[in-house]
Design an enzyme around this catalytic site. Structure first.
Site, mmCIF file in Angstrom:
data_model
loop_
_atom_site.group_PDB
_atom_site.id
_atom_site.type_symbol
_atom_site.label_atom_id
_atom_site.label_comp_id
_atom_site.label_asym_id
_atom_site.label_seq_id
_atom_site.Cartn_x
_atom_site.Cartn_y
_atom_site.Cartn_z
ATOM 1 N N HIS A 34 0.898 -1.163 -0.043
ATOM 2 C CA HIS A 34 0.015 0.180 0.118
ATOM 3 C C HIS A 34 0.864 1.181 0.119
ATOM 4 O O HIS A 34 0.503 2.184 -0.623
ATOM 5 C CB HIS A 34 -1.011 0.122 1.268
ATOM 6 C CG HIS A 34 -1.836 -1.100 1.505
ATOM 7 N ND1 HIS A 34 -1.639 -1.871 2.516
ATOM 8 C CD2 HIS A 34 -2.993 -1.443 0.810
ATOM 9 C CE1 HIS A 34 -2.641 -3.093 2.335
ATOM 10 N NE2 HIS A 34 -3.598 -2.624 1.251
ATOM 11 N N GLY A 144 -2.427 -1.358 -7.364
ATOM 12 C CA GLY A 144 -1.477 -2.309 -7.389
ATOM 13 C C GLY A 144 -1.678 -3.459 -8.715
ATOM 14 O O GLY A 144 -2.611 -3.879 -8.765
ATOM 15 N N GLN A 145 -0.807 -3.681 -9.105
ATOM 16 C CA GLN A 145 -0.407 -4.860 -9.947
ATOM 17 C C GLN A 145 -0.871 -6.199 -9.449
ATOM 18 O O GLN A 145 -1.279 -7.001 -10.104
ATOM 19 C CB GLN A 145 0.744 -4.774 -10.884
ATOM 20 C CG GLN A 145 1.170 -5.958 -11.942
ATOM 21 C CD GLN A 145 -0.030 -5.771 -13.077
ATOM 22 O OE1 GLN A 145 -0.186 -4.712 -13.508
ATOM 23 N NE2 GLN A 145 -0.817 -7.075 -13.211
ATOM 24 N N VAL A 173 4.713 -5.521 -4.683
ATOM 25 C CA VAL A 173 5.815 -5.343 -3.669
ATOM 26 C C VAL A 173 5.695 -6.599 -3.163
ATOM 27 O O VAL A 173 4.839 -7.244 -2.441
ATOM 28 C CB VAL A 173 5.528 -4.325 -2.632
ATOM 29 C CG1 VAL A 173 6.628 -4.148 -1.494
ATOM 30 C CG2 VAL A 173 5.817 -2.901 -3.178
ATOM 31 N N LEU A 181 3.057 -9.028 -0.837
ATOM 32 C CA LEU A 181 2.590 -8.687 0.541
ATOM 33 C C LEU A 181 1.127 -8.599 0.203
ATOM 34 O O LEU A 181 0.736 -8.079 -1.040
ATOM 35 C CB LEU A 181 3.138 -7.297 0.668
ATOM 36 C CG LEU A 181 4.682 -7.115 0.810
ATOM 37 C CD1 LEU A 181 5.194 -5.670 1.575
ATOM 38 C CD2 LEU A 181 5.144 -8.055 1.979
HETATM 39 P P1 AMP Z 1 -6.509 -3.594 -0.611
HETATM 40 O O1 AMP Z 1 -6.284 -2.945 0.646
HETATM 41 O O2 AMP Z 1 -6.039 -5.188 -0.524
HETATM 42 O O3 AMP Z 1 -7.753 -3.467 -1.197
HETATM 43 O O4 AMP Z 1 -5.290 -3.173 -1.642
HETATM 44 C C1 AMP Z 1 -5.410 -1.671 -1.682
HETATM 45 C C2 AMP Z 1 -4.487 -1.458 -3.022
HETATM 46 O O5 AMP Z 1 -3.142 -1.765 -2.714
HETATM 47 C C3 AMP Z 1 -4.977 -2.128 -4.164
HETATM 48 O O6 AMP Z 1 -4.835 -1.373 -5.338
HETATM 49 C C4 AMP Z 1 -3.990 -3.409 -4.189
HETATM 50 O O7 AMP Z 1 -3.662 -3.987 -5.472
HETATM 51 C C5 AMP Z 1 -2.499 -2.773 -3.743
HETATM 52 N N1 AMP Z 1 -1.720 -3.742 -3.182
HETATM 53 C C6 AMP Z 1 -2.017 -4.689 -2.202
HETATM 54 N N2 AMP Z 1 -1.036 -5.434 -2.011
HETATM 55 C C7 AMP Z 1 -0.134 -5.033 -2.949
HETATM 56 C C8 AMP Z 1 1.553 -5.170 -3.100
HETATM 57 N N3 AMP Z 1 2.039 -6.255 -2.531
HETATM 58 N N4 AMP Z 1 2.120 -4.712 -3.996
HETATM 59 C C9 AMP Z 1 1.550 -3.450 -4.748
HETATM 60 N N5 AMP Z 1 0.389 -2.992 -4.378
HETATM 61 C C10 AMP Z 1 -0.431 -3.689 -3.829
#
Ligand code: AMP
Length: 280
Positions: A34, A144-145, A173, A181
């Site tokens: 994040h 995030g990808q 990441v 992560l």
């Molecule tokens: P979430 O809180 O899981 O809904 O994620 C919020 C944002 O963070 C989304 O755009 C995810 O794709 C991104 N995200 C989650 N984990 C990662 C990661 N390991 N690397 C890059 N972006 C991430």
């Protein structure tokens, strides 16, 4: 840093803020993945907003909505330390008041992969992201990808519905051992956590084969599957996909940008990951 819970005060704050305004949507339980999105937004935007909202409508009936990790205080401290200007952290009632009954229904793109395993998931994602865009009104939004299909669904929604924000994709990441992560990694037992890097090892094998000249998608899928199956702790493999990066249609031959993705179970925990191949 301002923390706001109401739609009205958030829109008021973003109407007068310096532009460009970048939005980082999250469900909280923040980690370095994040924060990579936040740092990218901070580097590119005059104002950075983050949202923290565990969106109930993207969870299926038997999923982990009730147990999803939540730690608002810690999250706010992390965002403040990254220089975030505004946090929008609404209650479920603020986002879905009584009588709420309008949805964004993504098309075929959302029926494959995660959509097949989690019916209704992307309807909930698209609807909440559209609402976030309408409340915060960002110039750019950072995703995030890691959630590659989510990214594709949101890009298509923005294109199809002529929404304003530019969508920025940020690379995944990973921990030092390759595990992407994820807030859900917190559910893993120490043994499961030790086994989890098999996911990225498997995806990397497809990447390696492709770099060696293998373009047959079937052989790439088989190679990923073979590595995954070598880990006895993996409880189930929902899918192994080699798909067009834009449409997510399964490929026979990799001739352009493609996403190699998988969803697996480690105990009760479902983990997803992907790598891109075939990009220019
Ligand atoms: P979430 O809180 O899981 O809904 O994620 C919020 C944002 O963070 C989304 O755009 C995810 O794709 C991104 N995200 C989650 N984990 C990662 C990661 N390991 N690397 C890059 N972006 C991430």
């Amino acid at each position: 840093m301002q923390t706001l819970n109401s739609n009205t005060t958030t829109t008021q704050a973003t109407t007068t803020c310096p532009r460009p305004l970048g939005l980082v949507p999250t469900m909280g339980a923040l980690h370095e993945g994040h924060l990579a999105l936040v740092r990218r937004a901070r580097a590119e935007c005059a104002t950075v907003a983050a949202s923290i909202f565990v969106n109930p409508t993207q969870f299926g009936a038997n999923e982990d909505l009730a147990t999803y990790p939540r730690d608002m205080e810690r999250d706010l401290g992390l965002l403040e330390a990254e220089g975030v200007d505004l946090v929008y952290a609404p209650t479920p009632e603020e986002v879905y008041p009584p009588g709420f009954d309008t949805w964004i229904e993504p098309g075929a793109l959302a029926e494959r992969l995660e959509g097949a395993a989690r019916p209704g998931h992307f309807r909930g994602v698209a609807t909440v992201v559209a609402k976030l865009f309408n409340v915060v009104r960002p110039d750019r939004a950072y995703f995030g990808q890691k959630d590659g299909q989510q990214l594709a669904v949101i890009r298509q929604m923005v294109r199809d519905l002529n929404m304003g924000p530019e969508i920025v994709a940020v690379p995944t990441v990973r921990d030092a051992d390759g595990l992407a992560l994820s807030s859900r990694n917190a559910y893993l037992t120490p043994e499961q956590r030790q086994a989890a890097p098999v996911i990225y090892r498997a995806l990397s094998e497809a990447q390696r084969l492709w770099l060696d000249g293998e373009t047959g998608a079937g052989r790439l899928r088989a190679a990923v599957l073979e590595v995954l199956k070598s880990e006895p702790l993996l409880g189930g493999i929902d899918y192994v996909s080699v798909a067009d990066a834009g449409t997510l249609e399964e490929l026979e031959q990799v001739a352009g940008p493609a996403m190699v993705s998988t969803a697996v179970r480690l105990g009760q925990t479902r983990l997803i990951d992907n790598v891109l191949i075939g990009s220019a």
